[in-house]
Motif scaffolding. Structure first.
Motif, PDB file in Angstrom:
ATOM      1  N   CYS A   1       0.847  -1.201   0.000  1.00 24.13           N
ATOM      2  CA  CYS A   1       0.000   0.000   0.000  1.00 24.13           C
ATOM      3  C   CYS A   1       0.883   1.252   0.000  1.00 24.13           C
ATOM      4  O   CYS A   1       1.996   1.233   0.540  1.00 24.13           O
ATOM      5  CB  CYS A   1      -0.843   0.075   1.263  1.00 24.13           C
ATOM      6  N   GLY A   2       0.328   2.335  -0.510  1.00 20.02           N
ATOM      7  CA  GLY A   2       0.949   3.660  -0.393  1.00 20.02           C
ATOM      8  C   GLY A   2       2.375   3.688  -0.894  1.00 20.02           C
ATOM      9  O   GLY A   2       2.709   3.195  -1.980  1.00 20.02           O
TER      10      GLY A   2
ATOM     11  N   SER B   1       4.907   2.051   0.072  1.00 19.23           N
ATOM     12  CA  SER B   1       5.505   0.720  -0.117  1.00 19.23           C
ATOM     13  C   SER B   1       5.105   0.152  -1.478  1.00 19.23           C
ATOM     14  O   SER B   1       5.889  -0.553  -2.127  1.00 19.23           O
ATOM     15  CB  SER B   1       5.048  -0.227   0.994  1.00 19.23           C
TER      16      SER B   1
ATOM     17  N   ILE C   1       5.431  -5.746   0.872  1.00 20.02           N
ATOM     18  CA  ILE C   1       6.350  -4.681   1.300  1.00 20.02           C
ATOM     19  C   ILE C   1       5.588  -3.815   2.298  1.00 20.02           C
ATOM     20  O   ILE C   1       4.456  -3.395   2.021  1.00 20.02           O
ATOM     21  CB  ILE C   1       6.815  -3.812   0.109  1.00 20.02           C
TER      22      ILE C   1
ATOM     23  N   THR D   1       0.152  -3.160   8.347  1.00 14.51           N
ATOM     24  CA  THR D   1      -0.908  -2.632   7.488  1.00 14.51           C
ATOM     25  C   THR D   1      -1.951  -3.721   7.198  1.00 14.51           C
ATOM     26  O   THR D   1      -1.616  -4.773   6.635  1.00 14.51           O
ATOM     27  CB  THR D   1      -0.289  -2.090   6.186  1.00 14.51           C
TER      28      THR D   1
ATOM     29  N   VAL E   1       5.030  10.645   9.715  1.00 13.78           N
ATOM     30  CA  VAL E   1       3.999   9.839   9.044  1.00 13.78           C
ATOM     31  C   VAL E   1       4.314   9.694   7.554  1.00 13.78           C
ATOM     32  O   VAL E   1       4.106   8.635   6.956  1.00 13.78           O
ATOM     33  CB  VAL E   1       2.597  10.462   9.286  1.00 13.78           C
ATOM     34  N   ALA E   2       4.843  10.741   6.972  1.00 17.95           N
ATOM     35  CA  ALA E   2       5.224  10.655   5.554  1.00 17.95           C
ATOM     36  C   ALA E   2       6.514   9.850   5.447  1.00 17.95           C
ATOM     37  O   ALA E   2       7.557  10.249   5.943  1.00 17.95           O
ATOM     38  CB  ALA E   2       5.417  12.049   4.982  1.00 17.95           C
TER      39      ALA E   2
ATOM     40  N   GLN F   1      13.478   0.315   1.149  1.00 15.24           N
ATOM     41  CA  GLN F   1      12.689  -0.714   0.438  1.00 15.24           C
ATOM     42  C   GLN F   1      13.192  -0.853  -1.002  1.00 15.24           C
ATOM     43  O   GLN F   1      13.381  -1.964  -1.517  1.00 15.24           O
ATOM     44  CB  GLN F   1      11.209  -0.310   0.401  1.00 15.24           C
TER      45      GLN F   1
ATOM     46  N   LYS G   1       3.958  12.274  -1.459  1.00 13.33           N
ATOM     47  CA  LYS G   1       4.608  13.028  -0.372  1.00 13.33           C
ATOM     48  C   LYS G   1       4.016  14.427  -0.289  1.00 13.33           C
ATOM     49  O   LYS G   1       3.686  14.920   0.779  1.00 13.33           O
ATOM     50  CB  LYS G   1       6.122  13.186  -0.620  1.00 13.33           C
TER      51      LYS G   1
ATOM     52  N   GLU H   1       0.244  14.453   0.934  1.00 14.02           N
ATOM     53  CA  GLU H   1      -0.060  14.069   2.320  1.00 14.02           C
ATOM     54  C   GLU H   1       0.397  15.090   3.343  1.00 14.02           C
ATOM     55  O   GLU H   1      -0.212  15.205   4.403  1.00 14.02           O
ATOM     56  CB  GLU H   1       0.409  12.639   2.653  1.00 14.02           C
TER      57      GLU H   1
HETATM   58  O1  M6R Z   1       3.543   0.467   6.894  1.00 15.68           O
HETATM   59  P1  M6R Z   1       3.253   0.331   5.419  1.00 15.68           P
HETATM   60  O2  M6R Z   1       4.467   0.542   4.596  1.00 15.68           O
HETATM   61  O3  M6R Z   1       2.573  -0.958   5.087  1.00 15.68           O
HETATM   62  O4  M6R Z   1       2.244   1.497   5.116  1.00 15.68           O
HETATM   63  C1  M6R Z   1       1.645   1.647   3.864  1.00 15.68           C
HETATM   64  C2  M6R Z   1       1.115   3.044   3.706  1.00 15.68           C
HETATM   65  O5  M6R Z   1       0.102   3.292   4.639  1.00 15.68           O
HETATM   66  C3  M6R Z   1       2.202   4.099   3.852  1.00 15.68           C
HETATM   67  O6  M6R Z   1       3.252   3.853   2.973  1.00 15.68           O
HETATM   68  C4  M6R Z   1       1.647   5.512   3.592  1.00 15.68           C
HETATM   69  O7  M6R Z   1       1.291   5.628   2.262  1.00 15.68           O
HETATM   70  C5  M6R Z   1       2.682   6.562   3.996  1.00 15.68           C
HETATM   71  N1  M6R Z   1       2.125   7.469   4.947  1.00 15.68           N
HETATM   72  C6  M6R Z   1       3.178   7.370   2.877  1.00 15.68           C
HETATM   73  O8  M6R Z   1       4.082   8.341   3.260  1.00 15.68           O
END
Ligand code: M6R
Length: 602
Positions: A297-298, A300, A343, A349, A395-396, A404, A482, A485
Motif C-alpha cells: 500500500c501507499g 511501499s 512490502i 498494514t 507519518v510521511a 525498500q 509526499k 499528504e
Molecule cells: O507500513 P506500510 O508501509 O505498510 O504502510 C503503507 C502506507 O500506509 C504508507 O506507505 C503511507 O502511504 C505513507 N504514509 C506514505 O508516506
C-alpha cells in the motif's frame, strides 16, 4: 540498528540504564538487557520485547554503590529476537553490548570453537566477549586484551565491554556505529545518542570511527589509529525534544537526512565483493518459482513498482505489483509457482496483511520486505528481509521508501545471479553503482537552501503533476504522494508519455509540472513530453543533470552513470520540496491531518 548505554558511578545504575534505553528504544525494541558490575560481581537481566518487560523483570534489583554498567536495546540482525540472542552477551567473567554487524564473525567463531569455546547465541556479537576472554587467558592485561580483540573485528561496531578482570571499568570502541561519552559531576556515561544522557551530563565527546579506549572512575583514556588522543567535549543540548530531532525542525526532515546512513545499514553484510547475499533467506524459498507478485500500500506500493522494473529488466523474472486493498477483492488467479512478496514499513498494514494471508491460503510461498522485525507481516511470512531503516517517526515515509527500493535492487542481483540471468560483469556493474548510493542520498546544504527558496512559488495553483518515465514513474507517484499528504495540495504522479492522452487538457500556467528528467534513462523521450506541456503554458520545474531551457525553475542534480543513483538523488529533491512547501503552509509535517503512521484498519 540497536541502542547502547553505559554508566560508571555510584548512583542507582539500573534506573540510569533503563531510562537511557527508553530514549533509544526507537533504535530497536525486540529485546533488551542490562549488566551491572558492582563489588566486583556481575549480574544481568534480559527480556524479549519492549523495554517495559525488562523493567518488570528487574523490578526488585538494586544497584547503588560504585560500579560499572552497560545496557542494550536490540534490533535483530543475526539470530531471532530471543532472550539468548539479547545483549549483553556473556562470557565466563565479562559482558559485551554491541551495535552494528561483525562481518567476519563466522571465521572468529570457528576459531574460538576450535579452542573449546561454547556459544550460547546465534549472534555475531558473542564472538567479541569470548575473544576478549581468550586474550585474558593468554595472559594479556585487560586493556591489551580489549585492543587485541577489536583489532580482529571487521565490520561496523559500537562496543561497550565490562569484566570482572577490571571492575569499575568500561572498555569502548567505535567504528561505523554511533557512540558518545558524556561527563557528569562524578559520573561517566556512554550512549548511542545524546538523548539518553541529557539531564545527567552537560558535556559529551562524540567518538570518531577507529577510536577506542577505557573509562574508570575519574579517568577516560581515548586512543585512535595514531595513538593516545585528547578528548574535546561539546556542550550537550538542554532540550530533550530538540535533541531527539537532532536539531532538525521535524522528524521527517531528520529522516530525509538519515537516508544516506541507513541505506548503508541496509547493505551491511549483504552487499559483498562480487554478489548480494541475504543470510536470512533459505535458497529453497525460490525453488519452483517462475514469477513474483508484489503486494503493498501507499509508499511501499511505489517501492514495489520501482522494484518490478528492476526485477523484470535485470533478473528476467515476470513481476506484477498490486495494491493490497484491490488485490483482496478481485478474486485473483494465483499460481503456486509465484512468490508472493509483501512490502511494508510497519509490518502491520491491515490490507497488506490480509492479502498475504489470502496468498498463503492459496498455497503461495511468501517473502516480506519490512522495517519492523517481529511485526505481524514478518511473522506471517515464510521469510523476511528487514530494511533496517530504523524507526520512522514522520507519518510521511521517506527513509523507509529508500531502504525498500534498495532491498528490491539487491534482491534483483541476488535472483539474477541465482537464475543465471545476470552475468558476473553485469552484477559487478550494479554493485559498483550500489556502493555509490549513500553518496547519492546525501543532502547538500546548497540544494536544501535552493529548494527552500524555490518552494515559495509553489504554494497555490490548481494542482501538481509529477511526471517521469520507466523507473521514474513510480518515483513521480511517490513525489506526488509526499506532497499531497503533508501539504494538502492536489498532486498526481503520471507516466510522462501518458499526459497527451488526457491530462494535458489541464495544462495552463497554474498547473505545476515537476519533471523528473534523468540523463541515464529515456532522456530524449521525457524531454519531448515536457516540451509538449511547456508549449501549453504549464509551469515547469525540471529536475535533471542537464539544463533545460524551457524550464521555469530548474534543480540541477549530479551527472551519474546509473539510473538508480539518479533515482535516489531525485527522490531526495522531491522529499525536500514537499517538506519545504508544507512548512511554508504552516502544516504539521510529522503528523499530517487525517493520517496515521500505521494503518491497521481496512
Ligand atoms: O507500513 P506500510 O508501509 O505498510 O504502510 C503503507 C502506507 O500506509 C504508507 O506507505 C503511507 O502511504 C505513507 N504514509 C506514505 O508516506
Amino acid at each position: 540498528m540497536c541502542g547502547i548505554v553505559g554508566y560508571i558511578g555510584a548512583q542507582e545504575k539500573k534506573k540510569i540504564l533503563l531510562d537511557g534505553l527508553q530514549e533509544l528504544e526507537y533504535r530497536g525494541y525486540d529485546s533488551a538487557g542490562i549488566a551491572v558490575i558492582s563489588d566486583g560481581k556481575l549480574q544481568h537481566f534480559k527480556a524479549v520485547g519492549k523495554l517495559k518487560n525488562l523493567r518488570e523483570k528487574a523490578a526488585d534489583f538494586r544497584s547503588e554503590g560504585p560500579g560499572a554498567a552497560i545496557g542494550h536495546t536490540r534490533w535483530a540482525t543475526h539470530g531471532k529476537p530471543t532472550e539468548l540472542n539479547a545483549h549483553p552477551h556473556v562470557g565466563a567473567f565479562s559482558y559485551v553490548v554491541h551495535n552494528g554487524i561483525i562481518e567476519n564473525y563466522r571465521e572468529l567463531k570457528e576459531e574460538l570453537e576450535a579452542e573449546g569455546v561454547r556459544f550460547l547465541s546465534q549472534t555475531d556479537t558473542e564472538t567479541v566477549v569470548h575473544l576478549f576472554e581468550q586474550k585474558i587467558k593468554e595472559g594479556l592485561e585487560p586493556f591489551d586484551a580489549f585492543k587485541a580483540t577489536i583489532d580482529r573485528l571487521e565490520g561496523a561496531y559500537a562496543i561497550l565491554l565490562i569484566s570482572e578482570a577490571a571492575p569499575e571499568t568500561i572498555f569502548f570502541a567505535k567504528n561505523g556505529s554511533p557512540l558518545l561519552i558524556a561527563f557528569g559531576a562524578e559520573e561517566i556515561y556512554f550512549a548511542s545518542s545524546d538523548t539518553a544522557v541529557i539531564g545527567h551530563a552537560k558535556e559529551a565527546y562524540y567518538l570518531e570511527d577507529g577510536e577506542y579506549g577505557y573509562a574508570c572512575p575519574g579517568e577516560v583514556k581515548l586512543f585512535g589509529p595514531e595513538g593516545e588522543k585528547t578528548i574535546s567535549t561539546k556542550p550537550l543540548p538542554a532540550d530533550k525534544a530538540m535533541a531527539q530531532k537532532d536539531g532538525y525542525r521535524f522528524f521527517m526532515e531528520k529522516e530525509i537526512y538519515e537516508q544516506s546512513t541507513v541505506i548503508s545499514d541496509t547493505m551491511l553484510g549483504r552487499v559483498l565483493e562480487d554478489r548480494v547475499e541475504f543470510e536470512e533467506l533459505d535458497p529453497s524459498l525460490f525453488e519452483g518459482i517462475d514469477a513474483i507478485k508484489i503486494c503493498a500500500c501507499g509508499t511501499s506500493y511505489h517501492a514495489g513498482l520501482a522494484g518490478a522494473y528492476l526485477l523484470e529488466r535485470m533478473a528476467k523474472i515476470p513481476c506484477q505489483v498490486e495494491i493490497a486493498s484491490e488485490f483482496r477483492y478481485k478474486d485473483p488467479l494465483l499460481s503456486p509457482r509465484t512468490l508472493f512478496v509483501t512490502i511494508s514499513q510497519s509490518g502491520e498494514t491491515a490490507d497488506t496483511l490480509e492479502a498475504l494471508k489470502m496468498a498463503k491460503r492459496a498455497g503461495l510461498k511468501s517473502l516480506s520486505i519490512c522495517n519492523v522485525d517481529n511485526s505481524s507481516i514478518v511473522r506471517e511470512s515464510d521469510a523476511a528481509i528487514l530494511t533496517r531503516a530504523g524507526i520512522e517517526k514522520g507519518v510521511a515515509s521517506t527513509k523507509a521508501f529508500a531502504t525498500q527500493v534498495m532491498v528490491l535492487w539487491m534482491l534483483t542481483l541476488y535472483l539474477g545471479r541465482r537464475n543465471g540471468a545476470m552475468t558476473p560483469e553485469a552484477i559487478a556493474h550494479e554493485l559498483e553503482a550500489m556502493r555509490h548510493a549513500p553518496r547519492a542520498l546525501l543532502v547538500g546544504e546548497r540544494l536544501h537552501e535552493r529548494i527552500h527558496r524555490l518552494s515559495k512559488r509553489y504554494l497555490h495553483g490548481h494542482g501538481f503533476f509529477f511526471i517521469g518515465r520507466d523507473l521514474f514513474f513510480p518515483l513521480a507517484l511517490e513525489g506526488a504522494l509526499k506532497l499531497k499528504e503533508i501539504s494538502y495540495l492536489h498532486a498526481e504522479g503520471y507516466p510522462a508519455g501518458e499526459m497527451k492522452h488526457g491530462p494535458i487538457a489541464l495544462a495552463d500556467a497554474e498547473l505545476f509540472t515537476i519533471a523528473l528528467m534523468p540523463k541515464t534513462l529515456l532522456y530524449d523521450k521525457i524531454k519531448s513530453n515536457v516540451e509538449e506541456l511547456s508549449a501549453r503554458d504549464a509551469t515547469i520545474l525540471a529536475i535533471s543533470p542537464e539544463a533545460f531551457e524551457l524550464a521555469d525553475d530548474f534543480i540541477r542534480t549530479e551527472e551519474a552513470d546509473h539510473p538508480m543513483l539518479e533515482f535516489f538523488e531525485m527522490m531526495v529533491v522531491t522529499q525536500l520540496l514537499a517538506l519545504e512547501i508544507s512548512i511554508r503552509l504552516g502544516n504539521d509535517v510529522d503528523m499530517p491531518r487525517n493520517l496515521a503512521k500505521s494503518v491497521t484498519v481496512e
